[in-house]
Write a protein that holds these residues in place. Structure first.
Motif, short mmCIF file in Angstrom:
data_model
loop_
_atom_site.label_atom_id
_atom_site.label_comp_id
_atom_site.label_asym_id
_atom_site.label_seq_id
_atom_site.Cartn_x
_atom_site.Cartn_y
_atom_site.Cartn_z
N CYS A 1 0.83 -1.22 0.00
CA CYS A 1 0.00 0.00 0.00
C CYS A 1 0.86 1.26 0.00
O CYS A 1 1.81 1.38 0.77
CB CYS A 1 -0.91 0.00 1.22
SG CYS A 1 -1.84 1.52 1.45
N VAL A 2 0.53 2.20 -0.89
CA VAL A 2 1.29 3.47 -0.96
C VAL A 2 0.56 4.60 -0.24
O VAL A 2 0.93 5.77 -0.38
CB VAL A 2 1.58 3.87 -2.41
CG1 VAL A 2 2.60 2.92 -3.01
CG2 VAL A 2 0.31 3.92 -3.24
N GLN A 3 -0.52 4.24 0.46
CA GLN A 3 -1.29 5.25 1.22
C GLN A 3 -1.74 6.40 0.34
O GLN A 3 -1.76 7.56 0.77
CB GLN A 3 -0.50 5.74 2.42
CG GLN A 3 -0.06 4.61 3.33
CD GLN A 3 0.29 5.07 4.73
OE1 GLN A 3 -0.26 6.04 5.23
NE2 GLN A 3 1.19 4.35 5.38
N CYS A 4 -2.11 6.06 -0.92
CA CYS A 4 -2.56 7.12 -1.84
C CYS A 4 -3.98 7.54 -1.52
O CYS A 4 -4.44 8.58 -1.99
CB CYS A 4 -2.49 6.61 -3.27
SG CYS A 4 -3.66 5.27 -3.58
N GLY A 5 -4.71 6.72 -0.78
CA GLY A 5 -6.05 7.10 -0.36
C GLY A 5 -7.10 7.09 -1.45
O GLY A 5 -8.19 7.64 -1.29
N LYS A 6 -6.80 6.45 -2.57
CA LYS A 6 -7.85 6.38 -3.61
C LYS A 6 -9.01 5.53 -3.13
O LYS A 6 -10.16 5.79 -3.48
CB LYS A 6 -7.27 5.78 -4.88
CG LYS A 6 -6.33 6.72 -5.59
CD LYS A 6 -5.97 6.17 -6.94
CE LYS A 6 -4.89 7.02 -7.57
NZ LYS A 6 -4.51 6.51 -8.87
N CYS A 7 -8.68 4.53 -2.33
CA CYS A 7 -9.74 3.69 -1.77
C CYS A 7 -10.61 4.54 -0.83
O CYS A 7 -11.84 4.49 -0.88
CB CYS A 7 -9.14 2.52 -1.03
SG CYS A 7 -7.88 2.94 0.18
N LYS B 1 -8.17 2.60 3.64
CA LYS B 1 -6.72 2.82 3.72
C LYS B 1 -6.21 2.55 5.14
O LYS B 1 -5.23 1.85 5.34
CB LYS B 1 -6.41 4.27 3.31
CG LYS B 1 -4.95 4.63 3.51
CD LYS B 1 -4.61 5.97 2.91
CE LYS B 1 -4.56 7.03 3.98
NZ LYS B 1 -4.08 8.32 3.44
N ILE C 1 -6.09 -1.15 5.92
CA ILE C 1 -4.91 -1.83 5.39
C ILE C 1 -3.70 -1.51 6.27
O ILE C 1 -2.91 -2.40 6.61
CB ILE C 1 -4.66 -1.40 3.93
CG1 ILE C 1 -5.82 -1.84 3.03
CG2 ILE C 1 -3.34 -1.96 3.41
CD1 ILE C 1 -6.07 -3.32 2.99
N CYS D 1 -7.69 0.83 -6.32
CA CYS D 1 -6.35 0.70 -5.72
C CYS D 1 -5.28 0.47 -6.78
O CYS D 1 -5.31 -0.51 -7.51
CB CYS D 1 -6.35 -0.46 -4.73
SG CYS D 1 -4.72 -0.73 -4.01
N PRO D 2 -4.30 1.37 -6.86
CA PRO D 2 -3.24 1.21 -7.87
C PRO D 2 -2.30 0.06 -7.54
O PRO D 2 -1.57 -0.40 -8.41
CB PRO D 2 -2.51 2.54 -7.82
CG PRO D 2 -2.73 3.06 -6.45
CD PRO D 2 -4.11 2.59 -6.07
N MET D 3 -2.31 -0.38 -6.30
CA MET D 3 -1.43 -1.49 -5.93
C MET D 3 -2.18 -2.82 -5.99
O MET D 3 -1.65 -3.85 -5.56
CB MET D 3 -0.83 -1.27 -4.54
CG MET D 3 -0.03 0.02 -4.42
SD MET D 3 1.19 0.25 -5.74
CE MET D 3 2.47 -0.87 -5.20
N ILE E 1 -4.58 -4.08 -4.35
CA ILE E 1 -4.89 -4.71 -3.07
C ILE E 1 -6.38 -5.04 -3.04
O ILE E 1 -7.19 -4.29 -3.57
CB ILE E 1 -4.51 -3.77 -1.92
CG1 ILE E 1 -3.00 -3.52 -1.93
CG2 ILE E 1 -4.95 -4.33 -0.56
CD1 ILE E 1 -2.54 -2.40 -1.03
N HIS F 1 -9.28 -5.41 -0.62
CA HIS F 1 -9.68 -5.17 0.76
C HIS F 1 -10.85 -6.05 1.20
O HIS F 1 -10.92 -6.49 2.33
CB HIS F 1 -10.12 -3.71 0.93
CG HIS F 1 -9.22 -2.72 0.25
ND1 HIS F 1 -8.97 -2.72 -1.10
CD2 HIS F 1 -8.52 -1.68 0.74
CE1 HIS F 1 -8.15 -1.74 -1.40
NE2 HIS F 1 -7.86 -1.08 -0.31
S1 SF4 Z 1 -5.92 2.65 -2.85
FE1 SF4 Z 1 -4.58 0.92 -2.40
S2 SF4 Z 1 -2.54 1.79 -2.30
FE2 SF4 Z 1 -3.96 3.49 -2.18
S3 SF4 Z 1 -4.25 3.80 0.02
FE3 SF4 Z 1 -5.87 2.43 -0.66
S4 SF4 Z 1 -5.05 0.39 -0.28
FE4 SF4 Z 1 -3.32 1.79 -0.22
#
Ligand code: SF4
Ligand code: SF4
Lengths: 626, 254
Positions: A239-245, A261, A264, A323-325, A327, A329
């Motif tokens: 997780c890059v903590q981008c907060g898109k989720c 976020k 995770i 989520c760009p990674m 993941i 959830h």
């Molecule tokens: S969208 Fe994915 S990468 Fe970005 S904060 Fe949420 S879990 Fe982390």
């Protein structure tokens, strides 16, 4: 005399050692988890998954994608070339110029990252993440300066300063993985692509990875972080903590105590041990940061995460979609729910009652199954008997007990009859499909219903199943195969679409102009099954212009029903269905078309002046000639 | 301390009123739930020939072992009496879903064992050798009574309890069967008759959409429809408005 070039060589190899040690440390955390399928060969898939699958998600924000390509691409190129020129001690001047070029590319990217951070949207985490652009700039700038001077600077001060910059970046990178800093995402992210828990995601398969639990063996879901499979623990580290989720989570927007976020990150805390005090992003609404802690062998619920957080999720998969990674959830949330439900039964509000009803009556509402098809008594709908045969089996689902939805079902029957479709229903033999039981974590209840339904369906002769309920659709289509039930299942929007295509529906010449409609995508049809076109084509086919909501199609906002949320009903500041109706209103459309009994119920339940809620089949039935 | 008191719970097979499927009887579920607030080691008993499916529910609600006494057609009181003689506190549902455990059983047991009975219990608390019981009374009234051990307490189905069915508990729980012969004299008095019910026709008074009716019923600021939105005044004044409304519509009876 030792030159800067030799120092660079030393630094490079030191970095590699620190990196390797860090990776070993981190992978020890992951190995605390449960076993999962594993093969080294998966590593070969990384380039394709990185450049295609991941890129598809990241490219939804083109500017950020370009910034990331410059920064990460530049960094990888610089590291590779430094490995070549300094790691292997070639010390070629022309290679210095190539490194210089990529260092400048990386510098440009890093400056853009820094710029964005200065005005960061609230979904981005601060803390260590705010430090990252500085380290990146220091590294790329330092490298560039050293390359200009070919690491043999006559001006020692400048070269020494540049070296400090390179060192800063190297520390950030090399220690990132071991110490859990922001740069751990680079390594964990790539490994996550290889060992992703849902490998068929890369074959374009949507849906979930809710593996059937072996209840006989006492598998009761996830109670503590070490109950999670190792590759999911790895995925949390990506997780890059981008907060898109976070930005797309309806529960978070409604002020319910959930932020995907943070969840995770809490899982990371649980895996490593410690408290959530260093989390630097938006908290769970209404829950201050720093009061929860966990450890790999400590229970998650109550200590690390509160139960109402886990129950707030509508399983809409908006987080997974964004989520760009890559993941996932929702699977983890349901796995935690499974443990709560199966071992304590502590399901909030009406959730426990719904599960009790399913156990004792096979319906969510506790209705007698005999009355499920009462709405069709005067419509002459045949009930499929063993020995008989039909083309289509119509499965109405729980919506059949709802008076509002019965209108839609009657309309669907009218459409099917008009087109001369041969179909039949299950009558009193129909039980709930088990979707709600599974989402609420009652895997035992789900498996019972699934097995009984599969046995029933296998005894009957039909070619395909049609249902207007996306939850039934998803459950039968994607979750029954694991129990040996392979059926060809269609959503009614798909069936009506193909009837239109085959010219089997004769429509009235339209007398009055239709008002503008907007269409609300059900999560379990759109995100879970990728079907966003069929309902739109149907609406177009009867002359309705769809004004799209800002969040529509694969990005649609949930109506608030899914995952049993309508039953567990965790309080927030707003209601998700009200927010969705606000989306509808802001298009200016006079009516909203729906294609799911639960969306119908949720949107119909919005009080005050609002656009009318009309089911797809009702709209088609109205326009039929004769 | 409370664990020193020997607590027994009597349960019976029930059935779901809609599906007719076996499940726990609701008053006995309440008894089990109340008992769990008093003691962690309960002796759970049933008599007769209940189906496993109906007892599974009690196991899932946290009864770790259920002793099944007697046999098909046995006399419930005769069968239970020896097993209950050493127990200090006996809890059971005031009324089961059918059969001999309905209604009379608490009284018969009380008479045979010579132990006082408190019916319609909502909450039960042990204070030393005393049991403090809140009783359910009609119209929302409650009454507190005290009785000394040993005692039988018949629990009201509306007792507030906090137990939920959990699959894992149901699997871990065990049924212990011991066959004790008895006369079966009571069950021979019973006669079963089919219930008859005439269907009621429902007719909508108004042909309005659900949404239109909802709009008519809910309050809005403009005061055009439905009720009234009270935004001024203190909590007491606001509560008075609600109270007046309830009185006006005869929704409360005092
Ligand atoms: S969208 Fe994915 S990468 Fe970005 S904060 Fe949420 S879990 Fe982390
Ligand atoms: S599935 Fe939907 S409700 Fe659940 S965490 Fe993800 S975005 Fe939020």
């Amino acid at each position: 005399m030792v030159s800067f070039a030799h120092i660079l060589t030393g630094l490079f190899w030191l970095t590699m050692v620190v990196l390797a040690l860090g990776l070993a440390k981190r992978s020890a955390y992951w190995r605390q988890g449960q076993e999962a399928a594993f093969s080294w060969v998966s590593l070969l898939t990384v380039p394709k998954r990185y450049f295609v699958d991941l890129h598809h998600v990241v490219a939804r924000e083109p500017y950020i994608a370009r910034v990331h390509v410059a920064t990460a691409g530049g960094a990888v190129a610089v590291l590779g070339l430094v490995a070549l020129n300094y790691g292997l001690m070639l010390y070629q001047t022309w290679l210095d110029y190539v490194i210089l070029f990529f260092a400048l590319v990386m510098l440009a990217g890093s400056i853009a990252v820094w710029q964005r951070r200065r005005n960061a949207p609230s979904r981005l985490s601060k803390g260590a993440w705010s430090r990252l652009p500085v380290s990146l700039i220091a590294f790329s700038l330092g490298t560039a300066v050293l390359m200009i001077t070919h690491a043999t600077a006559s001006v020692y001060v400048i070269a020494a300063l540049a070296m400090v910059g390179v060192l800063l970046g190297a520390i950030e990178f090399a220690r990132g993985i071991g110490a859990g800093g922001p740069m751990k995402h680079a390594i964990a992210g790539l490994l996550h692509l290889a060992f992703h828990p849902r490998q068929d995601r890369f074959d374009g398969k949507r849906s979930t990875d809710l593996k059937p639990l072996n209840l006989e063996k006492g598998e009761f879901g996830v109670a503590k972080p070490s109950d999670i499979t190792w590759n999911r623990l790895l995925s949390f580290d990506a997780c890059v903590q981008c907060g898109k989720c976070e930005a797309n989570c309806p529960a978070f927007a409604a002020g319910q105590p959930l932020n995907p976020k943070k969840l995770i990150q809490d899982m990371v805390v649980g895996m490593v041990g410690g408290s959530d005090a260093s989390f630097a992003g938006s908290p769970y609404p209404g829950k201050p940061v720093g009061q929860h802690s966990g450890a790999p062998d400590q229970p998650i619920i109550g200590q690390l995460v509160d139960a109402d957080t886990i129950w707030s999720c509508t399983t809409c998969r908006a987080c997974v979609q964004e989520c760009p990674m890559l993941i996932e959830h929702v699977d983890t949330i349901v796995n935690i729910r499974r443990n709560i439900t199966l071992t304590t039964g502590d399901v909030p509000n009406k959730g426990a009652e719904a599960l009790e009803n399913l156990r004792t009556t096979d319906t969510v509402g506790g209705y007698p199954v005999e009355v499920r098809y009462n709405w069709s008594i005067d419509l002459d709908v045949p009930v499929l008997q063993p020995g008989q045969q039909t083309d289509w089996l119509l499965v109405a689902g729980e919506g059949a007990f709802d008076m509002r939805y019965q209108r839609a079902l009657r309309a669907l029957v009218k459409v099917l009859k008009h087109a001369g479709v041969q179909f039949a229903v299950l009558g009193s033999a129909e039980k709930d499909c088990g979707d709600l039981a599974r989402r609420l974590g009652d895997e035992a209840g789900f498996q019972r219903l699934a097995k009984e339904n599969i046995a029933l369906l296998k005894n009957l002769k039909f070619k395909r199943i049609v249902t207007p309920d996306p939850h039934v659709f998803h459950c039968l289509k994607n979750e029954y195969p694991a129990f040996g039930g392979e059926f060809e299942v269609h959503h009614h929007s798909q069936v009506i679409q193909s009837l239109m295509k085959d010219d089997r529906l004769r429509l009235k010449a339209s007398a009055t102009a239709m008002p503008d409609f907007t269409y609300h995508d059900p999560c379990y049809l759109g995100r879970y099954n990728g079907e966003t076109d069929a309902p739109r084509n149907v609406l177009k086919g009867i002359g309705i212009k769809v004004v799209e909501m800002e969040r529509s199609g694969m990005k649609a906002r949930c109506c608030g029903w899914g995952g049993g949320s309508a039953f567990t009903d965790i309080p927030g500041e707003a209601r998700i269905s009200d927010m969705r109706m606000q989306d509808v209103k802001s298009t200016g459309a006079a009516k909203v078309a729906v294609a799911c009994p639960n969306c119908t119920a949720m949107l119909e339940g919005v009080v005050g002046d609002r656009p009318d809620v009309v089911e797809l089949a009702e709209l088609v039935a109205e326009r039929l000639a004769d | 301390m409370s664990n020193h008191v020997k607590v027994a719970v009597l349960v019976t097979p029930g059935y779901h009123p809609v599906s007719g499927r076996p499940r726990p009887a609701q008053a006995d579920v309440a008894a089990l739930g109340v008992a769990q607030t008093i003691s962690t080691s309960l002796k759970v008993l049933t008599a007769g020939a209940p189906s496993d499916a109906s007892l599974d529910g009690y196991l899932g609600l946290g009864a770790s072992e259920i002793e099944v006494l007697g046999d098909e057609g046995c006399d419930i009181v005769d069968t239970l009496q020896p097993a209950l003689s050493g127990q200090e506190l006996i809890l059971l549902g005031g009324r089961a879903d059918g059969g001999e455990a309905s209604g009379l059983l608490p009284y018969q047991l009380s008479a045979q064992l010579g132990v006082p009975l408190v019916p319609d219990a909502l909450t039960v608390k042990l204070v030393g050798r005393l049991v403090r019981v809140t009783q359910f009374m009609p119209k929302g009234l409650r009454r507190e009574v005290e009785v000394s051990l040993p005692a039988i307490i018949a629990v009201h189905p509306r007792a507030p309890i906090n137990v939920q069915y959990a699959f894992a508990k149901a699997r871990q729980g065990r049924l212990l069967r011991s066959r004790i012969g008895s006369t079966g004299k009571v069950s021979s008095y019973w006669q079963y008759e089919a219930a008859t019910r005439r269907p009621l026709m429902l007719k909508a008074k108004l042909k309005q959409s659900g949404h239109a009716r909802m709009l008519g019923a809910i309050a809005s600021d403009d005061g055009k429809s439905g009720g009234q939105v009270v935004k001024t005044g203190d909590a007491v004044a606001k509560a008075q408005v609600v109270l007046d409304y309830l009185r006006e519509h005869r929704l409360i009876d005092f």
